[in-house]
Design a protein around this motif. Structure first.
Motif, mmCIF file in Angstrom:
data_model
loop_
_atom_site.group_PDB
_atom_site.id
_atom_site.type_symbol
_atom_site.label_atom_id
_atom_site.label_comp_id
_atom_site.label_asym_id
_atom_site.label_seq_id
_atom_site.Cartn_x
_atom_site.Cartn_y
_atom_site.Cartn_z
ATOM 1 N N ASP A 105 0.848 -1.199 0.000
ATOM 2 C CA ASP A 105 0.000 0.000 0.000
ATOM 3 C C ASP A 105 0.879 1.243 0.000
ATOM 4 N N ASP A 141 -1.320 6.825 -10.036
ATOM 5 C CA ASP A 141 -1.344 5.633 -10.871
ATOM 6 C C ASP A 141 -0.088 5.624 -11.743
ATOM 7 N N THR A 143 1.517 0.277 -16.506
ATOM 8 C CA THR A 143 0.552 -0.499 -15.716
ATOM 9 C C THR A 143 0.707 -2.010 -15.865
ATOM 10 N N GLU A 144 1.439 -2.464 -16.861
ATOM 11 C CA GLU A 144 1.698 -3.896 -16.991
ATOM 12 C C GLU A 144 2.604 -4.384 -15.851
ATOM 13 N N VAL A 176 3.485 -2.039 -12.887
ATOM 14 C CA VAL A 176 3.295 -1.285 -11.649
ATOM 15 C C VAL A 176 1.894 -0.678 -11.618
ATOM 16 N N ARG A 177 1.237 -0.760 -10.451
ATOM 17 C CA ARG A 177 -0.100 -0.191 -10.285
ATOM 18 C C ARG A 177 -0.050 1.243 -9.753
ATOM 19 N N ARG A 178 0.662 1.456 -8.628
ATOM 20 C CA ARG A 178 0.770 2.770 -7.988
ATOM 21 C C ARG A 178 2.239 3.084 -7.773
ATOM 22 N N GLU A 219 3.493 -0.201 -5.935
ATOM 23 C CA GLU A 219 2.629 -1.364 -5.754
ATOM 24 C C GLU A 219 2.690 -2.102 -7.075
ATOM 25 N N ARG A 220 2.973 -3.376 -7.033
ATOM 26 C CA ARG A 220 3.088 -4.167 -8.249
ATOM 27 C C ARG A 220 1.730 -4.325 -8.924
ATOM 28 N N ALA A 221 1.761 -4.485 -10.225
ATOM 29 C CA ALA A 221 0.546 -4.743 -10.998
ATOM 30 C C ALA A 221 -0.018 -6.118 -10.605
ATOM 31 N N PRO A 222 -1.320 -6.303 -10.692
ATOM 32 C CA PRO A 222 -1.900 -7.611 -10.390
ATOM 33 C C PRO A 222 -1.235 -8.714 -11.214
ATOM 34 N N ARG A 236 1.750 -9.959 -10.710
ATOM 35 C CA ARG A 236 3.222 -9.925 -10.646
ATOM 36 C C ARG A 236 3.696 -10.517 -9.367
#
Length: 130
Positions: free
Chosen positions: A79, A100, A104-105, A107-109, A125-128, A130
């Protein structure tokens, strides 16, 4: 012969104890080895080696565009927004507030802060997936 994994990145700090406290107490790394002028901090997927010359060191400078060099150190968190709130409350200089990510591939945030010597630290925050 094959690559085993990422081992460590080395850096120089003007005050070894202050830098260890920053990375361990605030950023969540774990002290793995401490000697008079060097420490290894475990980041969970590699180490951060910190050299502290007895005579100290001048603050870090940002690598300008067009000059080769390390631009920042990146640490992954569950987080980023909550981590930035904690760091801000501790007086850590915030370079860029959470947003953001562009890639996005991967890293998310993302957010950016400075360590005690001015080195830029990226929090992600890692991308979903990963």
């Amino acid at each position: 012969m094959s690559l085993i994994g990422f081992e460590h990145v080395g850096m120089t700090a003007s005050d070894l104890d202050r830098t260890i406290a920053f990375y361990c107490d605030l950023m969540g790394l774990r002290l793995a080895l401490r000697k008079p002028n060097v420490a290894f901090l475990d980041a969970g997927g590699g180490m951060l080696e910190i050299f502290g010359p007895a005579e100290g060191a001048t603050p870090s400078r940002d690598v300008p565009p067009g000059e080769a060099g390390m631009r920042h150190l990146t640490l992954a968190y569950s987080d980023v927004d909550a981590m930035i709130e904690t760091l801000e409350a501790a007086g850590v200089p915030i370079v860029e507030r959470p947003r953001d990510a562009h890639n996005t591939e991967m890293v998310r945030r993302v957010a950016f802060v400075r360590d005690p010597d001015g080195i830029i630290v990226e929090l992600i925050e890692r991308a979903p997936g990963r």
